[in-house]
Design an enzyme around this catalytic site. Structure first.
Site, PDB file in Angstrom:
ATOM      1  CB  CYS A  89      -0.872   0.042   1.242  1.00 21.49           C
ATOM      2  SG  CYS A  89      -1.869  -1.426   1.454  1.00 21.49           S
ATOM      3  NE  ARG A  96       5.568   1.364  -1.132  1.00 20.69           N
ATOM      4  CZ  ARG A  96       6.509   1.508  -0.217  1.00 20.69           C
ATOM      5  NH1 ARG A  96       7.616   2.134  -0.516  1.00 20.69           N
ATOM      6  NH2 ARG A  96       6.367   1.030   0.996  1.00 20.69           N
ATOM      7  CD1 TRP A 147      -0.240  -5.877  -3.093  1.00 22.81           C
ATOM      8  CD2 TRP A 147      -0.343  -6.664  -1.001  1.00 22.81           C
ATOM      9  NE1 TRP A 147       0.304  -7.144  -3.082  1.00 22.81           N
ATOM     10  CE2 TRP A 147       0.247  -7.645  -1.827  1.00 22.81           C
ATOM     11  CE3 TRP A 147      -0.509  -6.942   0.358  1.00 22.81           C
ATOM     12  CZ2 TRP A 147       0.673  -8.879  -1.342  1.00 22.81           C
ATOM     13  CZ3 TRP A 147      -0.094  -8.169   0.841  1.00 22.81           C
ATOM     14  CH2 TRP A 147       0.484  -9.122  -0.010  1.00 22.81           C
ATOM     15  CG  ASN A 191       0.304   2.293   3.686  1.00 24.66           C
ATOM     16  OD1 ASN A 191      -0.725   2.302   3.034  1.00 24.66           O
ATOM     17  ND2 ASN A 191       1.442   2.802   3.250  1.00 24.66           N
ATOM     18  N   GLY A 192      -0.886  -0.935   6.641  1.00 25.11           N
ATOM     19  CA  GLY A 192      -0.674  -1.794   7.808  1.00 25.11           C
ATOM     20  C   GLY A 192      -1.892  -2.655   8.062  1.00 25.11           C
ATOM     21  CD  GLU A 233      17.566 -13.386  -5.760  1.00 20.72           C
ATOM     22  OE1 GLU A 233      16.954 -13.815  -4.777  1.00 20.72           O
ATOM     23  OE2 GLU A 233      17.217 -12.355  -6.368  1.00 20.72           O
ATOM     24  CE  LYS A 250      14.420 -11.474  -8.484  1.00 18.08           C
ATOM     25  NZ  LYS A 250      15.038 -11.190  -7.254  1.00 18.08           N
ATOM     26  CD  GLU A 297      10.713 -12.094  -6.727  1.00 22.16           C
ATOM     27  OE1 GLU A 297      10.508 -11.439  -5.708  1.00 22.16           O
ATOM     28  OE2 GLU A 297      11.777 -11.996  -7.375  1.00 22.16           O
ATOM     29  CG  HIS A 302      19.216 -37.226  -0.666  1.00 21.34           C
ATOM     30  ND1 HIS A 302      19.448 -38.522  -0.234  1.00 21.34           N
ATOM     31  CD2 HIS A 302      20.428 -36.625  -0.711  1.00 21.34           C
ATOM     32  CE1 HIS A 302      20.745 -38.678  -0.009  1.00 21.34           C
ATOM     33  NE2 HIS A 302      21.360 -37.543  -0.297  1.00 21.34           N
ATOM     34  CE  LYS A 313      12.010  -2.851  -4.870  1.00 23.72           C
ATOM     35  NZ  LYS A 313      12.818  -3.952  -5.440  1.00 23.72           N
TER      36      LYS A 313
HETATM   37  C1  G6P Z   1       9.437  -8.258  -0.975  1.00 24.15           C
HETATM   38  C2  G6P Z   1      10.091  -7.883  -2.286  1.00 24.15           C
HETATM   39  C3  G6P Z   1      11.394  -8.661  -2.452  1.00 24.15           C
HETATM   40  C4  G6P Z   1      12.297  -8.438  -1.253  1.00 24.15           C
HETATM   41  C5  G6P Z   1      11.595  -8.748   0.063  1.00 24.15           C
HETATM   42  C6  G6P Z   1      12.409  -8.271   1.255  1.00 24.15           C
HETATM   43  O1  G6P Z   1       9.006  -9.570  -1.022  1.00 24.15           O
HETATM   44  O2  G6P Z   1       9.235  -8.155  -3.369  1.00 24.15           O
HETATM   45  O3  G6P Z   1      12.053  -8.234  -3.631  1.00 24.15           O
HETATM   46  O4  G6P Z   1      13.437  -9.244  -1.379  1.00 24.15           O
HETATM   47  O5  G6P Z   1      10.338  -8.080   0.118  1.00 24.15           O
HETATM   48  O6  G6P Z   1      12.467  -6.867   1.201  1.00 24.15           O
HETATM   49  P1  G6P Z   1      13.607  -5.972   1.808  1.00 24.15           P
HETATM   50  O7  G6P Z   1      13.207  -4.566   1.467  1.00 24.15           O
HETATM   51  O8  G6P Z   1      13.610  -6.224   3.281  1.00 24.15           O
HETATM   52  O9  G6P Z   1      14.895  -6.379   1.171  1.00 24.15           O
END
Ligand code: G6P
Length: 606
Positions: free
Chosen positions: A2, A27, A74, A99-100, A479, A483, A486, A502, A601
């Site tokens: 949000c 975001r 959101w 927000n929250g 990672e 990606k 995502e 395994h 984000k």
């Molecule tokens: C969200 C974002 C990710 C990020 C994660 C942790 O899930 O989409 O890209 O890695 O939060 O965020 P931070 O700001 O703590 O790195």
């Protein structure tokens, strides 16, 4: 997640609010809305979907105002509908964005219903506006009503409220969700992130936990949790507005992938002194803390967690300290053991991730020798609340899928490894020298883009994939898998290659691409055996390999050669081809690369 924008001005605020929301679009959100005060009238306009829909609806409604609040939502409580979108309004008088999450919303809702308040939405937020309305009747000002209301809220909030009957003021309150006040001349602004306001001001006050503030065109009064009037530091933003555009790139993510050599160079600038790390880059007390540290506890979420997992290999091998790495949402809810002389390290792009922040606050009560953060946002909560901070200099990262923030975090963690080693009298020259070569090595890795774009076509019709790595490349495989899922929505899993037999071997067939990261290190021969296990079962393999690893392309194996790099920096370099692979697969699949569905984000709620 949000986003909030607010303004109290003498000029029409519509454009300021919409522009601000657009800057927060990255975001992640699913609906948006504004509330405007105009000569004692309250106008609310909302729309599901993009901010552009709200902009059209607002133009169509033909309403304006000089005080306004706006929000991108959101969804957490209640579906994605116009009714659930913020702002929420009580008795056509008080408007509020939030927000929250208000955790005790159910009991507050019951009590307010009993007092005759009618609820229109399914959100937790609506209780806030009705409670504030109710308390406004009992208090002499909106400020006092909000101060009384926040005492009843359990959970997290960054909230902005106004009363149409006195629209010369906006009241804001922060607990667990960031808010920043932007200062103008004869006008003031509010936002959940300074980026939203860069078009109108560069002067900011970051509210602290528990703060409630009254903002008018000319004044800002801030009160702390105890209700005492306080002054907070005024900060000039160093973020360059121009850097927040997409430039010649089709997506922010691609731009940010290509910015990595510069981001790493910026992160290293002024932090090296010859062949040593300048320990002061971590903060005043870093030298004394690093001398005594025996253990490092890393806490992070998402991509940042993966950088922490790489650091475990480095810290234990090169700095002689033991290291644990844990996901923040797990750490915060279990009884963990605090090692002697243990340094707590949080890693975060945003510095506002709710779980990471909660874990830091919890850890502070548990006897760690000190806390440190590796973070990309100056002035963020993690930076302010940690004893030491190493700032990555990635610049604003807009794409939801983190790229340059990750590689600069890895650089920060290499510097931490070298700095601890140095303070313990261990030679770290080789780390510093390798780090210095990183910008050019990353540039070389980016030249693989053309080949990877072609390769990506083979993934477009796939539903599942497996990423393999060993040693410090195992977190890089994780990672890479993150990606891909995502942004392309292809199911991707990562395994330490030695674990294949395994379980995951059972999944192998020609429809399951296997992506392998294979630098030329002492685990190469072991990794080659794992690759053969996959080939023997009909899997199609995509290997990103050091030229000297001697993998040969054939009908079951596609090999992309990466220039040789020193093993210690290989995790940073091998990240690049995996980012490019997910990017091109996503583009071919036509997904929303920069704002993938359901993701945010900055995750400021639990
Ligand atoms: C969200 C974002 C990710 C990020 C994660 C942790 O899930 O989409 O890209 O890695 O939060 O965020 P931070 O700001 O703590 O790195």
């Amino acid at each position: 997640m949000c986003g909030i924008v607010g303004a109290v001005t003498e000029r029409p605020v519509n454009k300021i609010l919409i522009e601000g929301l657009k800057r927060l679009e990255y975001r992640g959100y699913d609906s948006a809305g504004v509330a405007l005060a105009d000569n004692g009238q309250l106008h609310t306009v909302k729309a599901v979907g993009k901010v552009a829909n709200l902009e059209n609806a607002l133009a169509h409604a033909g309403v304006k105002g000089t005080t306004g609040i706006a929000h991108t939502r959101w969804a957490t409580h209640g579906g994605v509908t116009e009714t659930n979108a913020h702002p929420h309004v009580s008795k056509n008088q008080i408007a509020l964005v939030h927000n929250g999450i208000i955790e005790n919303h159910a009991s507050l809702r019951e009590a307010l219903k009993g007092d005759g308040y009618e609820f229109l939405s399914d959100t937790d937020t609506e209780v806030m506006v009705h409670l504030i309305h109710q308390l406004r009747e009992q208090h002499t000002s909106l400020l006092a009503a909000v101060q009384a209301a926040v005492k009843q809220f359990e959970g997290a909030y960054g909230t902005v409220v106004f009363d149409k009957n006195n629209a010369d003021e906006i009241i804001v309150a922060r607990s667990g969700s960031p808010l920043v006040i932007g200062l103008g001349l004869g006008e003031n602004f509010i936002a959940s992130d300074q980026l939203a306001l860069l078009a109108v001001t560069r002067t900011f006050i970051f509210l602290e936990e528990g703060d409630v503030a009254r903002v008018t065109r000319e004044t800002v009064e801030i009160y702390n949790q105890a209700g005492e009037r306080v002054e907070r530091e005024i900060i000039e933003s160093t973020i360059h507005q121009d850097n927040t555009g997409k430039g010649e790139y089709r997506h922010y993510m691609l731009k940010e992938i290509y910015e990595q050599p510069v981001a790493v160079r910026n992160t290293l600038e002024d932090r090296l002194e010859g062949s040593r790390v300048a320990v002061k880059a971590f903060g005043e007390r870093a030298t004394e803390i690093f001398k005594d540290v025996k253990h490092v506890q890393i806490i992070a979420c998402g991509t940042s967690y993966h950088s922490g997992m790489v650091a475990r290999y480095w810290l234990e091998q090169f700095a002689g300290v033991s290291c644990n790495v844990e996901i923040a949402s797990e750490f915060r809810y279990r009884q963990s053991f605090v090692h002697e002389n243990s340094l707590l390290v949080t890693i975060s792009q945003s510095g506002e991730t709710a779980d990471t922040l909660a874990a830091l606050r919890l850890a502070k009560e548990q006897g760690y020798m000190a806390s440190m953060t590796i973070c990309n946002v100056p002035g963020s909560s993690l930076v302010r609340e940690s004893d030491l901070a190493f700032m990555t200099k990635a610049g604003a990262e807009i794409g939801v899928a983190s790229t340059k923030a990750f590689t600069t975090q890895l650089v920060g963690l290499l510097m931490l490894t070298a700095a601890i080693a140095q303070e313990k009298g261990i030679d770290a020259t080789h780390i510093v020298n390798a780090v210095k070569s990183l910008p050019s090595k990353l540039e070389e890795a980016l030249t693989l883009a053309g080949g990877i774009e072609t390769l990506a076509e083979e993934f477009a019709d796939k539903h599942h994939s497996l990423f393999l790595g060993r040693g410090s490349q195992y977190p890089i495989a994780m990672e890479g898998a993150l990606k891909l899922k995502e942004i392309s929505y292809i199911h991707a899993e990562a395994y330490a290659a030695g674990e294949l037999k395994h379980g995951p071997l059972a999944l192998i067939d020609a429809d399951m691409p296997i992506i392998v990261v294979a630098p030329n290190n002492e685990l190469l021969e072991k990794l080659k055996s794992n690759v053969e296990e996959v080939r023997a079962r009909g899997g199609i393999i995509y290997v990103f390999a050091d030229k000297e690893s001697h993998f040969e392309s054939d009908e079951t194996m596609r090999v992309m050669n990466v220039n040789h790099v020193e093993d210690i920096i290989a995790p940073v370099v091998y990240t690049i081809p995996l980012q490019l692979l997910s990017y091109y697969v996503a583009v071919i699949k036509g997904t929303d690369v920069d704002q993938p569905r359901n993701l945010a984000k900055s995750v400021t709620v639990e």
